[in-house]
Write an enzyme that holds these catalytic residues in place. Structure first.
Site, mmCIF file in Angstrom:
data_model
loop_
_atom_site.group_PDB
_atom_site.id
_atom_site.type_symbol
_atom_site.label_atom_id
_atom_site.label_comp_id
_atom_site.label_asym_id
_atom_site.label_seq_id
_atom_site.Cartn_x
_atom_site.Cartn_y
_atom_site.Cartn_z
ATOM 1 N N TYR A 212 7.656 6.139 26.665
ATOM 2 C CA TYR A 212 6.472 4.859 25.823
ATOM 3 C C TYR A 212 5.378 5.630 27.035
ATOM 4 O O TYR A 212 6.010 7.209 28.437
ATOM 5 C CB TYR A 212 6.650 3.653 26.886
ATOM 6 C CG TYR A 212 6.079 3.091 26.694
ATOM 7 C CD1 TYR A 212 5.993 2.028 25.620
ATOM 8 C CD2 TYR A 212 4.536 2.536 27.669
ATOM 9 C CE1 TYR A 212 4.397 1.268 25.037
ATOM 10 C CE2 TYR A 212 3.365 1.755 27.223
ATOM 11 C CZ TYR A 212 2.944 0.909 25.955
ATOM 12 O OH TYR A 212 2.685 0.473 25.584
ATOM 13 N N LYS A 221 0.063 11.326 32.875
ATOM 14 C CA LYS A 221 0.100 12.200 34.302
ATOM 15 C C LYS A 221 1.334 12.747 34.784
ATOM 16 O O LYS A 221 0.453 12.988 36.296
ATOM 17 C CB LYS A 221 0.861 10.150 34.401
ATOM 18 C CG LYS A 221 -0.016 9.330 34.208
ATOM 19 C CD LYS A 221 -1.762 9.038 34.323
ATOM 20 C CE LYS A 221 -2.463 8.017 33.699
ATOM 21 N NZ LYS A 221 -3.595 7.933 34.233
ATOM 22 N N HIS A 241 -7.914 11.756 39.417
ATOM 23 C CA HIS A 241 -8.065 10.282 38.610
ATOM 24 C C HIS A 241 -8.839 9.516 37.907
ATOM 25 O O HIS A 241 -9.181 8.744 38.638
ATOM 26 C CB HIS A 241 -6.137 9.478 39.223
ATOM 27 C CG HIS A 241 -5.951 8.682 38.168
ATOM 28 N ND1 HIS A 241 -5.667 6.288 38.837
ATOM 29 C CD2 HIS A 241 -5.753 8.026 36.944
ATOM 30 C CE1 HIS A 241 -5.276 6.557 38.044
ATOM 31 N NE2 HIS A 241 -5.992 6.945 36.380
ATOM 32 N N SER A 263 -6.005 0.963 38.772
ATOM 33 C CA SER A 263 -5.644 0.285 37.544
ATOM 34 C C SER A 263 -6.221 -1.356 38.102
ATOM 35 O O SER A 263 -6.042 -1.881 38.572
ATOM 36 C CB SER A 263 -4.323 0.625 36.951
ATOM 37 O OG SER A 263 -3.241 -0.215 38.662
ATOM 38 N N CYS A 265 -9.869 -2.014 37.500
ATOM 39 C CA CYS A 265 -11.157 -2.791 37.530
ATOM 40 C C CYS A 265 -11.716 -1.811 36.607
ATOM 41 O O CYS A 265 -13.106 -1.518 36.475
ATOM 42 C CB CYS A 265 -11.503 -1.642 38.371
ATOM 43 S SG CYS A 265 -10.270 -2.110 40.629
ATOM 44 N N ARG A 380 -1.522 -0.894 24.063
ATOM 45 C CA ARG A 380 -2.510 1.253 24.234
ATOM 46 C C ARG A 380 -2.792 1.337 22.759
ATOM 47 O O ARG A 380 -2.164 0.511 21.460
ATOM 48 C CB ARG A 380 -1.347 1.717 24.757
ATOM 49 C CG ARG A 380 -0.731 1.506 26.092
ATOM 50 C CD ARG A 380 -1.676 2.060 27.226
ATOM 51 N NE ARG A 380 -1.728 1.867 28.847
ATOM 52 C CZ ARG A 380 -2.126 1.982 29.808
ATOM 53 N NH1 ARG A 380 -3.101 2.728 29.503
ATOM 54 N NH2 ARG A 380 -1.812 1.676 30.999
HETATM 55 O O1 TSX Z 1 -13.938 -3.852 33.549
HETATM 56 C C1 TSX Z 1 -15.092 -4.398 34.447
HETATM 57 N N1 TSX Z 1 -16.278 -4.160 35.170
HETATM 58 C C2 TSX Z 1 -16.556 -2.955 34.901
HETATM 59 C C3 TSX Z 1 -17.985 -2.694 33.370
HETATM 60 C C4 TSX Z 1 -18.207 -1.362 32.920
HETATM 61 N N2 TSX Z 1 -13.992 -6.025 34.199
HETATM 62 C C5 TSX Z 1 -12.746 -6.609 33.417
HETATM 63 C C6 TSX Z 1 -11.695 -5.812 35.281
HETATM 64 C C7 TSX Z 1 -10.358 -5.596 33.921
HETATM 65 C C8 TSX Z 1 -9.887 -4.796 33.162
HETATM 66 C C9 TSX Z 1 -15.122 -7.070 34.752
HETATM 67 N N3 TSX Z 1 -14.842 -8.037 34.908
HETATM 68 C C10 TSX Z 1 -16.449 -5.915 35.571
HETATM 69 C C11 TSX Z 1 -16.841 -4.661 35.110
HETATM 70 O O2 TSX Z 1 -18.016 -4.801 35.891
HETATM 71 N N4 TSX Z 1 -16.908 -7.142 36.356
HETATM 72 C C12 TSX Z 1 -15.796 -8.172 35.752
HETATM 73 C C13 TSX Z 1 -15.708 -9.941 36.511
HETATM 74 C C14 TSX Z 1 -16.267 -10.758 35.586
HETATM 75 C C15 TSX Z 1 -16.028 -11.796 34.397
HETATM 76 C C16 TSX Z 1 -16.866 -11.857 33.463
HETATM 77 C C17 TSX Z 1 -17.745 -12.281 34.030
HETATM 78 C C18 TSX Z 1 -18.918 -11.349 35.085
HETATM 79 C C19 TSX Z 1 -17.575 -10.998 36.368
HETATM 80 N N5 TSX Z 1 -18.725 -13.127 33.247
HETATM 81 C C20 TSX Z 1 -18.758 -13.470 32.819
HETATM 82 O O3 TSX Z 1 -17.501 -14.509 32.190
HETATM 83 C C21 TSX Z 1 -19.800 -14.611 32.189
HETATM 84 MN MN MN Z 2 -5.162 6.262 34.553
#
Ligand code: TSX
Ligand code: MN
Length: 595
Positions: A212, A221, A241, A263, A265, A380
């Site tokens: 995997y 990695k 990273h 991870s 974010c 993935r």
């Molecule tokens: O990727 C995310 N980003 C970066 C985008 C360029 N996520 C997803 C994170 C898990 C992988 C986010 N989640 C981001 C973000 O900027 N912000 C959030 C939190 C969030 C989630 C939903 C809403 C607002 C903020 N809005 C509604 O649900 C309508």
């Molecule tokens: Mn990575």
């Protein structure tokens, strides 16, 4: 074996040794051609590993389902086998190299019986770039060969460039030899023994028992981060990273940024962002790894060592990442997603409506309303980067792209502001050291617990992280003071007292990239605080955005008590690095405390 002609004696000898050890039935040298890829895909279909998806809906694409006990990187089976234990540091598992070799030699002995040994010459980075490095992976998995075709540059052209030069030997086996007549499994692996082992002095990788992702695609990695971070320390560059993106303003001026996030974010989402600001454009160079080096003018230049994206599928949708959705329309390998009745793929969060019936990632019938997830949370897609509709035209430039800013991010529901600029390189290094995330339901353990992940490199640094922090500090002297990248920290995840997200995130993050762009060009306003420079009131473009009246104020609020607590908590964490923690970093902490 004798029919494979190789000009590199070290490579020839290594292949002979490994062949004698692993005792495969056949040996095959990969040429990297399209024909080879198609042949191996057909073999994987015949073997039951690949399901061909509906060509009308998803041309030239496949679904693979892994064994349920082989679904992610295995950090507890990952080792840095440096000669001295001290060199692995407190955040890596260490094992004595000689003893580890004994264990591995036993496991690898005869491990490829009944299988084909594939030799994959690959380049990390554009072919022939001074910033690129070559590896050769030996594997007994055709699935791995197909994924390496997408994720790296593979084949004869790599051997031509290698000539008599150095390569990183990467040995991989799924660890499941076949007795004569024994039927193979769709996903062979070893459910008892798994080892992901880096030998930093030897610059070699041995991986056993898993097929995997990061366990098996050794260019990623294991090489591009763990081994390359050691090479970078010794040779004066960075293996990080980080995603790489470009921002172009309405006048057509373009700058390049890199960004490191732990991870979970949304790194791939940021790398492929669709700007909500008219006239501003974001384009992608890479979504996971950056190799960076100061050029002769002291400008930091970055390349993406990879040729594809190995992205997490769940949560990816036309709403969260439309460019990723368009990237994976064709020529994609999906692993552990669900299968629809019309022969396409699906995962949680992909569409507003859930299909009534699916085949889940375990191959079983699944019905809407089920408590189980249809796709594995770590499912993935593997896809060529060139298919990304917003791939930057310089993404394969052998010279790399000039880096104007470096961003560090984390997932923090409180304390950390939306964006903050560091005072200087040293303070920026401190920001990189400080990044942390609050655990979510996706990770194991308690929700909301703070997890430190310096530079998002905790699982990926091939040596002592205290030495790594020092490397970052020292590298300032290699750069041109006028052209050193500015360093920022961002947090898209702050919540209000009502528990709701304060910032809309996703495409609206272009507003933060605009402020960073304009800080660098010299005309965006900032105010000085104890923790760094924050956007001045009105400096962030919120035109056309429906924000609560005091949301931005809350997003940028610095609470002195909270930050004193933050500083104390960080100081406690950094005790881990003992005497290797740079003095300059201890100094940065004092600034917080004395403010
Ligand atoms: O990727 C995310 N980003 C970066 C985008 C360029 N996520 C997803 C994170 C898990 C992988 C986010 N989640 C981001 C973000 O900027 N912000 C959030 C939190 C969030 C989630 C939903 C809403 C607002 C903020 N809005 C509604 O649900 C309508
Ligand atoms: Mn990575």
């Amino acid at each position: 074996m004798s029919e494979i002609k190789l000009n590199n004696p070290a490579l020839q000898q290594w292949i002979q040794e490994v062949t004698a050890l692993c005792q495969p039935d056949n040996v095959y040298l990969c040429d990297g051609s399209e024909q080879e890829y198609q042949l191996l895909c057909q073999k994987l279909i015949d073997q039951g590993t690949f399901i061909k998806l509906n060509p009308q809906l998803r041309p030239n694409s496949y679904l693979a389902r892994s064994s349920p006990d082989d679904v992610a990187r295995v950090e507890d089976r990952t080792y840095i086998c440096s000669l001295n234990q001290q060199d692995a540091g407190p955040t890596n598992q260490w094992y004595e190299p000689k003893k580890m070799k004994e264990i591995l030699l036993k496991l690898f002995k005869g491990c490829m019986r009944g299988r084909t040994l594939y030799i994959i010459p690959f380049s990390m980075g554009p072919l022939g770039s001074d910033l690129s490095h070559i590896g050769v992976q030996i594997t007994d998995s055709a699935y791995v060969v197909c994924n390496m075709h997408i994720m790296t540059r593979v084949g004869s052209k790599v051997l031509d460039i290698l000539g008599n030069g150095d390569f990183v030997p990467c040995l991989h086996s799924v660890g499941m030899p076949l007795a004569p007549g024994q039927k193979d499994l769709p996903w062979p692996c070893n459910s008892k023994e798994k080892y992901i082992v880096q030998f930093p002095e030897e610059r070699s990788i041995w991986s056993f028992g898993s097929g995997y992702g990061g366990n098996a695609l050794l260019g990623k990695k294991c090489f591009a981060l763990r081994i390359a971070s050691v090479m970078a320390r010794d040779q004066g560059w960075f293996a990080e990273h980080m995603l790489i993106l470009s921002v172009t303003n309405p006048n057509g001026k373009k700058i390049y940024l890199t960004a490191a996030f732990p991870s979970g974010c949304g790194k791939t989402n940021l790398a492929m962002l669709t700007s909500t600001l008219p006239g501003w454009k974001i384009e992608t160079i890479g979504d996971d790894i950056a190799w960076m080096k100061f050029d002769e003018d002291g400008v930091l230049k970055a390349i993406n060592p990879e040729a594809g994206f190995f992205g997490i599928a769940p949560g990816t949708s036309m709403a969260t990442n439309p460019n990723a959705m368009r990237t994976i329309e064709k020529n994609t390998i999906f692993t552990n997603t669900a299968l629809t009745d019309d022969g396409d793929i699906w995962w949680e969060g992909m569409t507003p409506d859930t299909p009534k019936h699916l085949i889940d990632w375990l191959g079983k019938d699944w019905y809407a309303g089920s408590k189980e997830k249809a796709a594995h949370p770590n499912a993935r897609f593997t896809v060529p980067a060139k298919q990304c509709p917003v791939i930057d035209k310089a993404w394969e430039d052998p010279d790399g792209v000039p880096v104007s800013a470096i961003i560090f991010g984390g997932r923090r529901t409180s304390v950390v502001p939306l964006v903050c600029e560091s005072f200087d390189w040293q303070h920026g290094t401190f920001m990189g050291i400080s990044i942390s995330s609050e655990t979510t339901a996706a990770a194991s353990g308690a929700i909301g617990k703070l997890r430190h992940d310096p530079f998002a490199m905790l699982p990926f640094c091939g040596y002592h992280m205290g030495d790594y922090f020092n490397h970052w500090l020292m590298m300032e002297t290699q750069g041109n003071a006028k052209k050193l990248p500015r360093i920022y920290c961002v947090n898209w995840f702050r919540k209000g007292a009502d528990g709701k997200w304060l910032w809309p995130g996703f495409g609206e993050n272009s507003r933060i990239l605009k402020w960073i762009f304009e800080r660098i060009s010299g005309h965006a306003e900032a105010i000085q605080t104890a923790i760094g420079r924050l956007p001045a009131p009105g400096a962030i473009d919120i035109s056309g955005l429906q924000l609560a009246p005091d949301a931005l104020e809350q997003l940028l609020h610095i609470d002195r008590e909270e930050w004193l607590h933050e500083a104390a908590e960080l100081k406690n964490y950094l005790k881990l690095f003992e005497e290797k923690l740079p003095k300059q970093i201890q100094h940065c902490q004092l600034i917080y405390e004395q403010s």
